[in-house]
Design a protein around this motif. Sequence first.
Motif, PDB file in Angstrom:
ATOM      1  N   GLN A  84      -7.821-110.328  23.340  1.00 57.98           N
ATOM      2  CA  GLN A  84      -7.102-111.449  23.949  1.00 57.98           C
ATOM      3  C   GLN A  84      -7.705-112.780  23.507  1.00 57.98           C
ATOM      4  O   GLN A  84      -8.866-112.827  23.072  1.00 57.98           O
ATOM      5  N   ASP A  85      -6.917-113.843  23.649  1.00 58.09           N
ATOM      6  CA  ASP A  85      -7.431-115.186  23.361  1.00 58.09           C
ATOM      7  C   ASP A  85      -8.339-115.674  24.482  1.00 58.09           C
ATOM      8  O   ASP A  85      -9.279-116.441  24.256  1.00 58.09           O
ATOM      9  N   ILE A  86      -8.026-115.262  25.705  1.00 60.04           N
ATOM     10  CA  ILE A  86      -8.793-115.654  26.885  1.00 60.04           C
ATOM     11  C   ILE A  86      -9.216-114.398  27.630  1.00 60.04           C
ATOM     12  O   ILE A  86      -8.413-113.475  27.822  1.00 60.04           O
ATOM     13  N   TYR A  87     -10.477-114.376  28.049  1.00 59.50           N
ATOM     14  CA  TYR A  87     -10.978-113.248  28.834  1.00 59.50           C
ATOM     15  C   TYR A  87     -11.430-113.746  30.210  1.00 59.50           C
ATOM     16  O   TYR A  87     -11.891-114.875  30.357  1.00 59.50           O
ATOM     17  N   ARG A  88     -11.309-112.846  31.204  1.00 63.82           N
ATOM     18  CA  ARG A  88     -11.771-113.162  32.554  1.00 63.82           C
ATOM     19  C   ARG A  88     -12.415-111.926  33.170  1.00 63.82           C
ATOM     20  O   ARG A  88     -12.019-111.462  34.244  1.00 63.82           O
ATOM     21  N   ALA A  89     -13.390-111.370  32.479  1.00 64.01           N
ATOM     22  CA  ALA A  89     -14.105-110.227  33.046  1.00 64.01           C
ATOM     23  C   ALA A  89     -14.794-110.663  34.336  1.00 64.01           C
ATOM     24  O   ALA A  89     -15.213-111.812  34.475  1.00 64.01           O
ATOM     25  N   ALA A  90     -14.932-109.750  35.286  1.00 65.83           N
ATOM     26  CA  ALA A  90     -15.372-110.176  36.622  1.00 65.83           C
ATOM     27  C   ALA A  90     -16.562-109.401  37.163  1.00 65.83           C
ATOM     28  O   ALA A  90     -17.675-109.906  37.216  1.00 65.83           O
ATOM     29  N   ASP A  91     -16.346-108.172  37.586  1.00 60.69           N
ATOM     30  CA  ASP A  91     -17.350-107.458  38.372  1.00 60.69           C
ATOM     31  C   ASP A  91     -17.867-106.245  37.613  1.00 60.69           C
ATOM     32  O   ASP A  91     -17.217-105.756  36.676  1.00 60.69           O
ATOM     33  N   ILE A  92     -19.021-105.725  38.039  1.00 60.01           N
ATOM     34  CA  ILE A  92     -19.640-104.591  37.360  1.00 60.01           C
ATOM     35  C   ILE A  92     -20.438-103.760  38.359  1.00 60.01           C
ATOM     36  O   ILE A  92     -21.139-104.311  39.207  1.00 60.01           O
ATOM     37  N   HIS A  93     -20.274-102.427  38.281  1.00 60.84           N
ATOM     38  CA  HIS A  93     -21.018-101.524  39.165  1.00 60.84           C
ATOM     39  C   HIS A  93     -21.306-100.217  38.435  1.00 60.84           C
ATOM     40  O   HIS A  93     -20.576 -99.823  37.528  1.00 60.84           O
ATOM     41  N   ILE A  94     -22.359 -99.539  38.889  1.00 62.65           N
ATOM     42  CA  ILE A  94     -22.758 -98.252  38.338  1.00 62.65           C
ATOM     43  C   ILE A  94     -22.626 -97.203  39.433  1.00 62.65           C
ATOM     44  O   ILE A  94     -22.954 -97.455  40.597  1.00 62.65           O
ATOM     45  N   SER A  95     -22.141 -96.020  39.079  1.00 60.03           N
ATOM     46  CA  SER A  95     -21.972 -94.948  40.060  1.00 60.03           C
ATOM     47  C   SER A  95     -23.324 -94.559  40.653  1.00 60.03           C
ATOM     48  O   SER A  95     -24.365 -94.703  40.009  1.00 60.03           O
ATOM     49  N   PRO A  96     -23.351 -94.079  41.895  1.00 59.43           N
ATOM     50  CA  PRO A  96     -24.611 -93.753  42.554  1.00 59.43           C
ATOM     51  C   PRO A  96     -25.479 -92.767  41.772  1.00 59.43           C
ATOM     52  O   PRO A  96     -26.714 -92.837  41.851  1.00 59.43           O
ATOM     53  N   ASP A  97     -24.850 -91.857  40.999  1.00 60.81           N
ATOM     54  CA  ASP A  97     -25.630 -90.895  40.228  1.00 60.81           C
ATOM     55  C   ASP A  97     -26.102 -91.456  38.892  1.00 60.81           C
ATOM     56  O   ASP A  97     -26.812 -90.782  38.134  1.00 60.81           O
ATOM     57  N   GLY A  98     -25.714 -92.721  38.583  1.00 54.40           N
ATOM     58  CA  GLY A  98     -26.175 -93.376  37.367  1.00 54.40           C
ATOM     59  C   GLY A  98     -25.488 -92.925  36.093  1.00 54.40           C
ATOM     60  O   GLY A  98     -25.876 -93.343  34.997  1.00 54.40           O
ATOM     61  N   LYS A  99     -24.448 -92.113  36.197  1.00 56.81           N
ATOM     62  CA  LYS A  99     -23.812 -91.560  34.996  1.00 56.81           C
ATOM     63  C   LYS A  99     -22.755 -92.477  34.381  1.00 56.81           C
ATOM     64  O   LYS A  99     -22.539 -92.459  33.168  1.00 56.81           O
ATOM     65  N   PHE A 100     -22.092 -93.294  35.224  1.00 59.64           N
ATOM     66  CA  PHE A 100     -20.963 -94.078  34.732  1.00 59.64           C
ATOM     67  C   PHE A 100     -21.070 -95.546  35.148  1.00 59.64           C
ATOM     68  O   PHE A 100     -21.592 -95.866  36.215  1.00 59.64           O
ATOM     69  N   LEU A 101     -20.561 -96.406  34.280  1.00 55.96           N
ATOM     70  CA  LEU A 101     -20.495 -97.847  34.540  1.00 55.96           C
ATOM     71  C   LEU A 101     -19.029 -98.267  34.557  1.00 55.96           C
ATOM     72  O   LEU A 101     -18.226 -97.809  33.732  1.00 55.96           O
ATOM     73  N   TYR A 102     -18.699 -99.165  35.485  1.00 54.65           N
ATOM     74  CA  TYR A 102     -17.339 -99.675  35.636  1.00 54.65           C
ATOM     75  C   TYR A 102     -17.367-101.202  35.621  1.00 54.65           C
ATOM     76  O   TYR A 102     -18.316-101.812  36.129  1.00 54.65           O
ATOM     77  N   ALA A 103     -16.336-101.825  35.051  1.00 59.26           N
ATOM     78  CA  ALA A 103     -16.206-103.282  35.065  1.00 59.26           C
ATOM     79  C   ALA A 103     -14.748-103.645  35.278  1.00 59.26           C
ATOM     80  O   ALA A 103     -13.839-102.892  34.900  1.00 59.26           O
ATOM     81  N   SER A 104     -14.506-104.809  35.894  1.00 59.84           N
ATOM     82  CA  SER A 104     -13.126-105.243  36.142  1.00 59.84           C
ATOM     83  C   SER A 104     -12.744-106.383  35.209  1.00 59.84           C
ATOM     84  O   SER A 104     -13.555-107.264  34.906  1.00 59.84           O
ATOM     85  N   ASN A 105     -11.486-106.355  34.762  1.00 59.60           N
ATOM     86  CA  ASN A 105     -10.932-107.341  33.829  1.00 59.60           C
ATOM     87  C   ASN A 105      -9.715-107.990  34.467  1.00 59.60           C
ATOM     88  O   ASN A 105      -8.749-107.306  34.804  1.00 59.60           O
ATOM     89  N   ARG A 106      -9.740-109.336  34.627  1.00 56.72           N
ATOM     90  CA  ARG A 106      -8.731-110.060  35.412  1.00 56.72           C
ATOM     91  C   ARG A 106      -7.748-110.812  34.529  1.00 56.72           C
ATOM     92  O   ARG A 106      -7.730-112.041  34.520  1.00 56.72           O
ATOM     93  N   GLY A 107      -6.920-110.116  33.777  1.00 57.25           N
ATOM     94  CA  GLY A 107      -5.913-110.812  32.988  1.00 57.25           C
ATOM     95  C   GLY A 107      -6.516-111.631  31.865  1.00 57.25           C
ATOM     96  O   GLY A 107      -7.677-111.433  31.502  1.00 57.25           O
ATOM     97  N   PRO A 108      -5.768-112.604  31.286  1.00 59.37           N
ATOM     98  CA  PRO A 108      -4.394-112.916  31.695  1.00 59.37           C
ATOM     99  C   PRO A 108      -3.350-111.884  31.273  1.00 59.37           C
ATOM    100  O   PRO A 108      -2.242-111.856  31.805  1.00 59.37           O
ATOM    101  N   GLU A 109      -3.690-111.009  30.322  1.00 59.34           N
ATOM    102  CA  GLU A 109      -2.725-110.009  29.862  1.00 59.34           C
ATOM    103  C   GLU A 109      -3.091-108.591  30.278  1.00 59.34           C
ATOM    104  O   GLU A 109      -2.301-107.667  30.059  1.00 59.34           O
ATOM    105  N   GLU A 110      -4.229-108.408  30.850  1.00 60.65           N
ATOM    106  CA  GLU A 110      -4.682-107.062  31.222  1.00 60.65           C
ATOM    107  C   GLU A 110      -5.496-107.104  32.507  1.00 60.65           C
ATOM    108  O   GLU A 110      -6.522-107.777  32.584  1.00 60.65           O
TER     109      GLU A 110
END
Length: 381
Positions: free
Chosen positions: A269-295
């Motif tokens: 994208q031309d513009i990014y708005r990544a926001a939040d980040i967390h790791i699962s309690p067992d430490g196996k997976f990482l998650y992040a949130s992406n706030r548009g403008p197209e996704e």
Amino acid sequence: MKYYQILVFFIMLCSVISCKTEKERTLLFVGSFTDKKPGKGIHVYEFDNHTGKSTLKFTVDSIINTSFLRLAQNGKYLYSVVESQMNYNGKIAAFAVDSINYKLKLLNMQDTGGRNPAHLEISKTGEYLVNSNYSDPSLSVFKINQNGSLKSYNQVIRFKDSSIIESRQESAHIHSSNFSPDGKFLFAQDLGSDKIRGFNFISNHKDSVLQNENEIKVKPGSGPRHFAFHPNGKFGYGVAELSGKITAYEYNNGNLTFIEDYLSYQQIQDIYRAADIHISPDGKFLYASNRGPEEDSISIFLINQDLGTLSLVGHEPTYGEHPRNFAISPDGNFLLVANQFTDNIIVFKRNLQTGTLKKLQEDIDVSSPASIQMRTYRIKN
């Protein structure tokens, strides 16, 4: 001897009966923007760990822009920024949590020493709270009283700097802070200056508990926003709002060493708005949130436990707009996403083996959700 045996028997029996009458209750706390006027800012729900359904139990009304929440480690107190994104100094509110009756009781409020408080962090000992002011770039530090209330701030550190994106990085902007796994250091994400600002945390110092600032530069135009340490204490991961990237670091005794960058978005994208980040309690997976403008999506990564590197698992749409914040349930079985612009929280069931997400039908309708906290309490009948 028989008397002693009978006494032991009754003690064991009482213990068993007590255990049988104790149950678990998971509470979901949601902080919201209130359109800069008094409104329903904090909602308390009971969350069903079997179905993913939430039931509204309590609301804090007549409060302004409670856009970030933080629970104390013991779950007895909830802290909220108040009057964020206003043209005057914000506040921090301290609440006592009544987990039996699903209620919050206001203990006190304190001035943050700057405009637009955006994030709260609590020291590992539970003695101090650190607030991040975005618009008046600063960190303010509060001593937490024994009853959970806050003293007025005893330290404010202000910052001046800028970076290459003029529309967003005309000055420093402190977006969040995190204590290191060992509790000895604090790392603040400066979106406006493209820096992570590290400090020694000296808890026994009367006034200046944050000392010896150390600047860690990130790539120009990144805009570091939020950060999460791995449960094993060896790695840290930052999400950069303006570049839409996640950066993996090795952590060792106050030092963050760059490992690799990963694009959080599925689409370029031309513009990014990544926001939040967390790791699962067992430490196996990482998650992040992406706030548009197209996704509007959640990115999912597998974490290499030995190297700290990430491998992309996939992306899941958030079924709403502007996923500002999300949370993983204490048991790791659910992931809840707060879509600020569509007034809903989406509940996903997590696959503990693959990390993938499956949307459930149990959406939560709430105005402008901006922050989520969850806690499982043990309640005696």
